[in-house]
Design a protein around this motif. Structure first.
Motif, mmCIF file in Angstrom:
data_model
loop_
_atom_site.group_PDB
_atom_site.id
_atom_site.type_symbol
_atom_site.label_atom_id
_atom_site.label_comp_id
_atom_site.label_asym_id
_atom_site.label_seq_id
_atom_site.Cartn_x
_atom_site.Cartn_y
_atom_site.Cartn_z
ATOM 1 N N GLU A 23 0.818 -1.214 0.000
ATOM 2 C CA GLU A 23 0.000 0.000 0.000
ATOM 3 C C GLU A 23 0.857 1.271 0.000
ATOM 4 O O GLU A 23 0.597 2.206 -0.746
ATOM 5 N N HIS A 24 1.889 1.290 0.842
ATOM 6 C CA HIS A 24 2.612 2.549 1.050
ATOM 7 C C HIS A 24 3.843 2.738 0.167
ATOM 8 O O HIS A 24 4.342 3.849 0.048
ATOM 9 N N VAL A 25 4.335 1.669 -0.432
ATOM 10 C CA VAL A 25 5.563 1.793 -1.244
ATOM 11 C C VAL A 25 5.395 1.160 -2.633
ATOM 12 O O VAL A 25 5.563 1.839 -3.657
ATOM 13 N N THR A 44 10.366 10.020 -6.088
ATOM 14 C CA THR A 44 11.708 9.906 -5.503
ATOM 15 C C THR A 44 11.532 9.545 -4.029
ATOM 16 O O THR A 44 10.427 9.635 -3.479
ATOM 17 N N ALA A 45 12.647 9.199 -3.389
ATOM 18 C CA ALA A 45 12.552 8.805 -1.975
ATOM 19 C C ALA A 45 11.993 9.940 -1.102
ATOM 20 O O ALA A 45 11.070 9.700 -0.306
ATOM 21 N N PRO A 46 12.509 11.174 -1.222
ATOM 22 C CA PRO A 46 11.925 12.241 -0.388
ATOM 23 C C PRO A 46 10.443 12.473 -0.686
ATOM 24 O O PRO A 46 9.656 12.735 0.227
ATOM 25 N N GLU A 47 10.056 12.363 -1.949
ATOM 26 C CA GLU A 47 8.629 12.540 -2.291
ATOM 27 C C GLU A 47 7.780 11.472 -1.616
ATOM 28 O O GLU A 47 6.730 11.760 -1.041
ATOM 29 N N LEU A 48 8.240 10.236 -1.684
ATOM 30 C CA LEU A 48 7.448 9.145 -1.116
ATOM 31 C C LEU A 48 7.352 9.254 0.406
ATOM 32 O O LEU A 48 6.286 9.052 0.993
ATOM 33 N N LEU A 49 8.468 9.625 1.041
ATOM 34 C CA LEU A 49 8.450 9.748 2.508
ATOM 35 C C LEU A 49 7.516 10.870 2.939
ATOM 36 O O LEU A 49 6.751 10.735 3.907
ATOM 37 N N GLU A 50 7.575 11.984 2.228
ATOM 38 C CA GLU A 50 6.727 13.122 2.562
ATOM 39 C C GLU A 50 5.258 12.735 2.431
ATOM 40 O O GLU A 50 4.422 13.028 3.281
ATOM 41 N N GLU A 89 3.810 9.610 2.284
ATOM 42 C CA GLU A 89 3.304 8.489 3.083
ATOM 43 C C GLU A 89 3.530 8.659 4.583
ATOM 44 O O GLU A 89 2.755 8.157 5.382
ATOM 45 N N LEU A 90 4.640 9.319 4.959
ATOM 46 C CA LEU A 90 4.945 9.446 6.389
ATOM 47 C C LEU A 90 4.840 10.888 6.867
ATOM 48 O O LEU A 90 4.908 11.146 8.070
#
Ligand code: ZN
Length: 501
Positions: A459-461, A469-475, A477-478
């Motif tokens: 679901e989240h990744v 990008t990694a920063p986009e995904l972290l922002e 989802e988290l």
């Protein structure tokens, strides 16, 4: 009428298929090919790569891309179409900027550099590799200048492996990690209760080891109908489509943990690839997003799940049934402590969870100094050894187990190493959130219930493919950026207990 986005997709199908056909050749080379096949295989792969490169960097791609951009201008940033066009543009801009002669020069330099590195490593003869590394470094600097950067030439190289993250950000993050991990390691070495792992040095038949790793992979949710496991000297995962994602492992009779955690690590990568939605197939969005995100998946499974007490409270009885003579009388506590033994050593790929990141700090600092010219290639071994002394308290006795141990530079990859530690950092952030979202997760793991973890990651990744990008995904989802603290908290809590500090 076919949309411009659709036309661009169709135009790039051939490039995508050639890339995956090339990957099959690469898999075969590592797993099956007799040594004599190496030269012919190199030509075959070079041919496929150059055709794929021509298709991608063609004028037609440029035109279709512009038309598609106009078409998606009003769409949401995270829509499938806009993401497909944006990610294609990012790759296209990088590749068209680099002249074909430079690509060819790099291919030659790394083909020769790889052979020289292998000989140098075998003979403990760094000067033999040095001129090749100078050449490869020079080409990387030229590439950095062409791609452009704001602060440090290393930014341009790092960006090809981990887009959206700068050298300054990594430096900040690594500084925080060092401040927590260096003292933790000192405490473990000086005050920790010794760990006895002698039972892991007994003779474990490799066929049984292979069977056991497959039991674990199945339990994790790895789909053998869409994958398979083989042996390779350096384990890796490779995907030819979401429905054919293969893992490899390596089997040593007196080191069962090598196959075990190798398989779990690669299984983490493979679950990511098997979990990319069908709709992204044959496009640039299929496959995992960035190296750091990919490594977060493998590291989370290998270390946070696979080296946890709940995981082994479920699997140890099964392990004992596979290896009754070897694991007889080994308690859960003994087993858990043995697989989490911390010991400063020279070789990165064999390092434990705590010291692993120190190996990366050394490489990150040396690479920056190489790239900005403040460290001459001739002086790298000395710098390497003094940093090992600083971070790990040991000095490599030879360059073979020091500066010559990794394949990366001979392959032309400079700027890749930090993504390993970024993977650990992201893994800890994801794990922390997942544990909050799934109350009772660890009790579930102790019952062998691993699928809730997979579902959470889906679901989240996984469901985004390589949209973000990694920063986009972290922002997204988290709701946070890259943070050192979750990894530090995890390490401190776990190892304080393992070593009774
Ligand atoms: Zn990995």
């Amino acid at each position: 009428m076919t949309s411009k986005v659709e036309q661009l997709k169709q135009h790039l199908y051939r490039r995508h298929d050639l890339g995956h056909a090339n990957a099959v050749l690469g898999w075969d080379q590592e797993v099956n090919m007799p040594p004599g096949g190496v030269n012919a295989r190199a030509e075959q792969q070079a041919t496929l790569q150059s055709i794929a490169h021509e298709i991608f960097t063609s004028e037609e791609t440029g035109k279709l891309l512009e038309a598609a951009e106009a078409e998606v201008a009003e769409l949401d940033y995270d829509s499938d179409e806009a993401s497909f066009v944006r990610v294609t543009r990012r790759g296209y801009d990088k590749l068209v900027k680099i002249p074909t002669e430079l690509v060819a020069e790099m291919a030659r330099a790394t083909a020769q550099g790889f052979v020289a590195w292998r000989e140098a490593r075998q003979e403990n003869d760094y000067p033999h590799f040095q001129p090749h590394l100078e050449k490869i470094l020079d080409l990387n600097r030229r590439i950095a200048d062409i791609l452009g950067y704001e602060e440090h030439p290393y930014d341009a190289l790092l960006d090809t492996y981990e887009p959206d993250i700068t050298t300054a950000q990594v430096t900040q993050l690594f500084t925080e990690l060092k401040e927590g991990l260096v003292p933790l390691l000192e405490e473990i070495v000086e005050e920790g209760q010794p760990v006895d792992g002698a039972f892991l040095e007994k003779d474990y038949p490799v066929d049984r080891q292979r069977d056991f790793t497959e039991v674990v992979l199945r339990q994790m949710g790895y789909d053998f109908n869409r994958g398979r496991q083989d042996e390779a000297p350096h384990p890796f995962t490779i995907s030819f489509s979401r429905n054919d994602v293969r893992v490899t492992t390596r089997l040593f009779p007196n080191r069962p943990q090598s196959a075990l955690f190798g398989s779990v690590h690669e299984g983490g990568h493979a679950l990511y690839e098997q979990g990319i939605p069908e709709k992204f197939e044959r496009t640039v969005l299929s496959g995992g997003a960035t190296l750091g995100l990919h490594e977060s998946q493998s590291r989370l499974w290998e270390n946070m799940v696979g080296r946890s007490r709940p995981f082994w409270s479920y699997f140890l009885p099964i392990f004992r049934a596979f290896f009754p003579a070897q694991a007889d009388g080994v308690s859960l506590e003994d087993f858990y402590r043995a697989i989490n033994k911390v010991q400063p050593d020279f070789i990165r790929v064999e390092a434990d969870e705590v010291t692993y990141n120190m190996h990366i700090f050394v490489r990150f600092e040396i690479e920056q100094a190489m790239v900005d010219g403040s460290l001459a290639v001739a002086d790298i071994p000395e710098a390497w050894n003094s940093k090992y002394e600083e971070y790990l308290g040991i000095v490599p006795p030879t360059d073979t187990v020091g500066v010559l141990q990794d394949i990366h530079w001979s392959h032309g990859t400079i700027g890749y190493f930090p993504t390993y530690t970024l993977g650990n950092v992201i893994a800890a952030q994801l794990y922390r959130r997942m544990a909050q979202d799934l109350p009772g997760m660890e009790e579930g793991i102790a019952r062998g219930e691993l699928l809730p973890i997979l579902d959470w990651m889906r679901e989240h990744v996984h469901s985004y493919g390589s949209k973000f990008t990694a920063p986009e995904l972290l922002e997204r989802e988290l709701g946070e950026g890259l943070l050192a603290q979750p990894l530090l908290d995890y390490m401190r809590a776990k190892y304080t207990e393992v070593y009774q500090l």
